[in-house]
Design an enzyme around this catalytic site. Structure first.
Site, short mmCIF file in Angstrom:
data_model
loop_
_atom_site.label_atom_id
_atom_site.label_comp_id
_atom_site.label_asym_id
_atom_site.label_seq_id
_atom_site.Cartn_x
_atom_site.Cartn_y
_atom_site.Cartn_z
N LYS A 106 35.29 16.34 -47.54
CA LYS A 106 36.31 16.36 -46.51
C LYS A 106 35.85 15.40 -45.41
CE LYS A 106 37.97 19.08 -42.67
NZ LYS A 106 38.06 20.38 -42.00
N GLY A 167 40.53 24.39 -33.86
CA GLY A 167 40.07 25.58 -33.15
C GLY A 167 40.99 26.05 -32.04
N GLY A 194 44.38 23.99 -36.51
CA GLY A 194 45.42 24.46 -35.60
C GLY A 194 46.05 25.78 -35.97
N ASN A 215 39.69 27.80 -40.56
CA ASN A 215 38.41 28.45 -40.30
C ASN A 215 38.53 29.43 -39.13
OD1 ASN A 215 34.96 27.24 -40.30
ND2 ASN A 215 35.70 29.21 -39.64
#
Lengths: 265, 66
Positions: A106, A167, A194, A215
């Protein structure tokens, strides 16, 4: 009965996945919580960061790769924290060495500390170098369709626009751009960054995204494992709603019960 | 000799190999990757790669991240 729920797998760079939810491993309380949340999410692709080993510490401390063993998950090393193409390429090469030749990465090249917004100039440069070196590149980018098109043209195997800042939990701020990217792109499109809660994930999938990567939305929930379960269902629900095709919007009401036969008629 | 190890100066005996450095740090058998002067040192070459004065060594591992 016709098995109308049968979906095609999500295919990325030769891998095939049943789950369309990809998760990170940061910000958890401990490795037990990380493992429980990943299990509840049903994710098959798990991303992680590459950092300097702490020297002089207990060598027997648990390792993240014991929690997410490479034989059970498709690991997705990321370049989080890189602000230049050069650092991102170095990080990917270290990850490939760490995982014995693993090619899927990634790529994210960030612009500054406060927004973590992608630096697309450096991202394009890094993507080109990594692809030339044989990496399969899933790329984090802005929700700019022109940049997304260029990244696809270079050969990235998945385009991953942000929904909003990393985040932030602000959800999908520009669904119209995400839809433009989906419509023009042949490789999988995943919203990465987001997502704040389950409805954001469902919205991404209803727009037609091939998957969602998150996450913080799980790790920073009051109950991460429960939120992981919610996200699994949201991604599945959003996917099924997309496949089913939503009803047309109308400006006026349309009764569900027939007018004919009313007692006051 | 002196090297930079994960950004910090470290004095080592001359002629040490990468494998010996890993052993001395208690990292043998751990899932790590090594870079020397911004070039990967593959696992297969740890035993034959000798460090020299001024080398910049990075030893990394996987940690939680999104």
């Amino acid at each position: 009965m016709t098995d109308f729920l049968q979906d095609q797998p999500l295919r990325i760079a030769g891998h095939a996945f049943t789950s369309r939810l990809l998760v990170g491993t940061g910000k958890y309380k401990d490795f037990d919580e990380t493992a429980d949340a990943i299990a509840a999410s049903g994710a098959e692709v798990v991303t992680f960061a590459v950092r300097r080993t702490n020297l002089g510490q207990d060598a027997d401390q648990p390792n993240l790769l014991d929690v997410v063993p490479p034989d059970r998950f498709t690991l997705l090393p990321n370049t989080a924290g890189c602000y230049t193409a050069k650092d991102a390429v170095r990080t990917c090469k270290l990850a490939r060495e760490l995982l014995d030749g693993h090619k899927l990465v990634k790529l994210e090249v960030l612009g500054d500390d406060s927004t973590l917004y992608p630096n697309v100039t450096e991202t394009l440069k890094a993507a080109e170098e990594l692809l030339a070196d044989g990496f399969d590149v899933m790329v984090y980018t802005s929700d700019d369709p022109i940049v997304a098109r260029e990244l696809e043209r270079l050969g990235c195997c998945a385009i991953m626009p942000l929904g909003s800042l990393i985040g932030s939990g602000h959800g999908i701020q520009n669904p119209h751009n995400i839809r433009l990217i989906i419509e023009q792109t042949s490789v999988p499109v995943l919203v990465d960054a987001g997502i704040g809660t389950a409805s954001d994930a469902a919205m991404a999938m209803e727009l037609g995204c091939d998957g969602v990567l998150m996450n913080s939305a799980i790790a920073h929930a009051r109950q991460p494992v429960l939120m992981a379960s919610a996200m699994k269902k949201a991604v599945e629900a959003g996917r099924e709603a997309f496949l089913a095709g939503r009803m047309p919007r109308r400006q006026t009401a349309d009764p569900s019960s027939p007018f004919a036969g009313r007692i006051n008629g | 000799m002196q090297i930079q190890l994960n950004g910090e100066a470290k004095h080592l005996a001359a002629g040490l190999t990468v494998a010996q450095l890993i052993d001395s740090l208690g990292l043998r058998g751990r899932r790590i990757a090594v870079e020397r002067n911004e070039e990967i040192v593959p696992k297969s070459e740890h035993k034959i790669t000798r460090l020299v004065d001024g080398d910049r060594i990075e030893i990394v591992h996987a940690i939680g991240g999104g």
